[in-house]
Design an enzyme around this catalytic site. Sequence first.
Site, PDB file in Angstrom:
ATOM      1  N   TYR A   1      64.715  62.376  56.827  1.00  0.00           N
ATOM      2  CA  TYR A   1      64.485  63.803  56.623  1.00  0.00           C
ATOM      3  C   TYR A   1      65.520  64.376  55.656  1.00  0.00           C
ATOM      4  O   TYR A   1      65.173  65.081  54.699  1.00  0.00           O
ATOM      5  CB  TYR A   1      64.537  64.539  57.959  1.00  0.00           C
ATOM      6  CG  TYR A   1      64.541  66.047  57.822  1.00  0.00           C
ATOM      7  CD1 TYR A   1      63.369  66.741  57.538  1.00  0.00           C
ATOM      8  CD2 TYR A   1      65.716  66.783  57.982  1.00  0.00           C
ATOM      9  CE1 TYR A   1      63.371  68.125  57.413  1.00  0.00           C
ATOM     10  CE2 TYR A   1      65.723  68.161  57.858  1.00  0.00           C
ATOM     11  CZ  TYR A   1      64.544  68.830  57.574  1.00  0.00           C
ATOM     12  OH  TYR A   1      64.557  70.197  57.447  1.00  0.00           O
TER      13      TYR A   1
ATOM     14  N   GLU B   1      71.012  69.390  56.831  1.00  0.00           N
ATOM     15  CA  GLU B   1      70.966  67.948  57.066  1.00  0.00           C
ATOM     16  C   GLU B   1      71.248  67.165  55.779  1.00  0.00           C
ATOM     17  O   GLU B   1      71.554  65.980  55.840  1.00  0.00           O
ATOM     18  CB  GLU B   1      69.610  67.546  57.639  1.00  0.00           C
ATOM     19  CG  GLU B   1      69.399  67.935  59.090  1.00  0.00           C
ATOM     20  CD  GLU B   1      70.231  67.103  60.066  1.00  0.00           C
ATOM     21  OE1 GLU B   1      70.565  65.950  59.728  1.00  0.00           O
ATOM     22  OE2 GLU B   1      70.533  67.609  61.160  1.00  0.00           O
TER      23      GLU B   1
ATOM     24  N   GLN C   1      57.907  78.143  62.925  1.00  0.00           N
ATOM     25  CA  GLN C   1      58.831  79.195  63.331  1.00  0.00           C
ATOM     26  C   GLN C   1      59.184  80.111  62.158  1.00  0.00           C
ATOM     27  O   GLN C   1      58.963  81.329  62.201  1.00  0.00           O
ATOM     28  CB  GLN C   1      60.113  78.571  63.895  1.00  0.00           C
ATOM     29  CG  GLN C   1      61.235  79.582  64.107  1.00  0.00           C
ATOM     30  CD  GLN C   1      62.561  78.959  64.457  1.00  0.00           C
ATOM     31  OE1 GLN C   1      62.991  79.024  65.588  1.00  0.00           O
ATOM     32  NE2 GLN C   1      63.231  78.357  63.484  1.00  0.00           N
TER      33      GLN C   1
ATOM     34  N   SER D   1      68.050  72.146  53.551  1.00  0.00           N
ATOM     35  CA  SER D   1      68.556  71.986  54.912  1.00  0.00           C
ATOM     36  C   SER D   1      70.009  71.529  54.936  1.00  0.00           C
ATOM     37  O   SER D   1      70.451  70.769  54.066  1.00  0.00           O
ATOM     38  CB  SER D   1      67.698  70.954  55.653  1.00  0.00           C
ATOM     39  OG  SER D   1      68.281  70.568  56.877  1.00  0.00           O
TER      40      SER D   1
END
Length: 342
Positions: free
Chosen positions: A157, A136, A16, A134
């Site tokens: 991740y 995250e 993306q 990120s």
Amino acid sequence: MTQSRPKAVITGITGQDGSYLAELLLSKGYEVHGLLRRASTFNTTRIDHIYETSQDEEKHLYLHFADLTDSSRLVTLLAEINPVEVYNLAAQSHVRVSFEEPEYTGDTTGLGTIRMLEAIRQAGVNCRFYQASSSEMFGATPPPQNENTPFHPRSPYGVAKVYSYWITRNYREAYDLFAVNGILFNHESPRRGGTFVTRKITRAVARIAAGQQDSLYLGNLDSVRDWGYAPEYVEGMWRMLQHDEPRDFVLATGEAYTVKDFLQIAFEHKGLDWQKYVKFDERYLRPSEVDALIGDYSQARDVLDWKPSVHTPELARIMVDADVAALEIEGRHYVDTPMFRR
């Protein structure tokens, strides 16, 4: 005499963000080189509309087979291209999958970054480096989160991204490399992969409205996220590398929505009641959940003059409309051509 174009390398160009970034850089006059992993099937759908044939003398987009697990290939390729900018977007980027493939996630998402940084150093390339970090990484740390917020990742991740973040800073400090971390909060678009929750929802809305699907199975609906529009975020990536000095930046909207909120907005856009179609499936729960990610992008606003204009409600409607249109044209499931770009 024609002025030569600046060269940029994008890992993860077929994803993306990579596809939107390639479009942006080409529009700014770059020669773009994208790295592809070798596979038995092509996965270039998101960039097919901007890829010129090799016979085109005006070609400005080049694709190369390479992998973040192959250090020697990265060194030779970077030396050959000699880019002025490198954007490291490639990763195993699905959080839930990272629990099932933790070692692979660590190897690509984490160690892949050190291989790229070391390849830049060994090849002697004088370039600016962008690392896709990120939200995250913040994990269990309460929001709002900014550049100074401590990390507490809750997934393989997230842990791998923390490693990438710190190794990028280490190379900046140890080797005086212009290397930055873009700490991006959730950013979506019609090109988002179908296994990510936002795209699962908008594709389901389109299919349910068309009578092609009866139910949508999801996990935790109470997770709070900060969702923005991917094309605006790749503009922020580019601005980070144009700044006078290397700094790390958060990109976000600063607004909080639950998965349930996103569901309601998306389904209501087509006049549907989400509660009639959505069912719980515990298989989509993570072993450890991240309750809330809400970004503070004030530094990017003040230093880079960057701010989002598309917020979650509009984003959900953009994605639903694109998936409805995709179904109407040959029943396609993926949105990847210019006619669907906003």
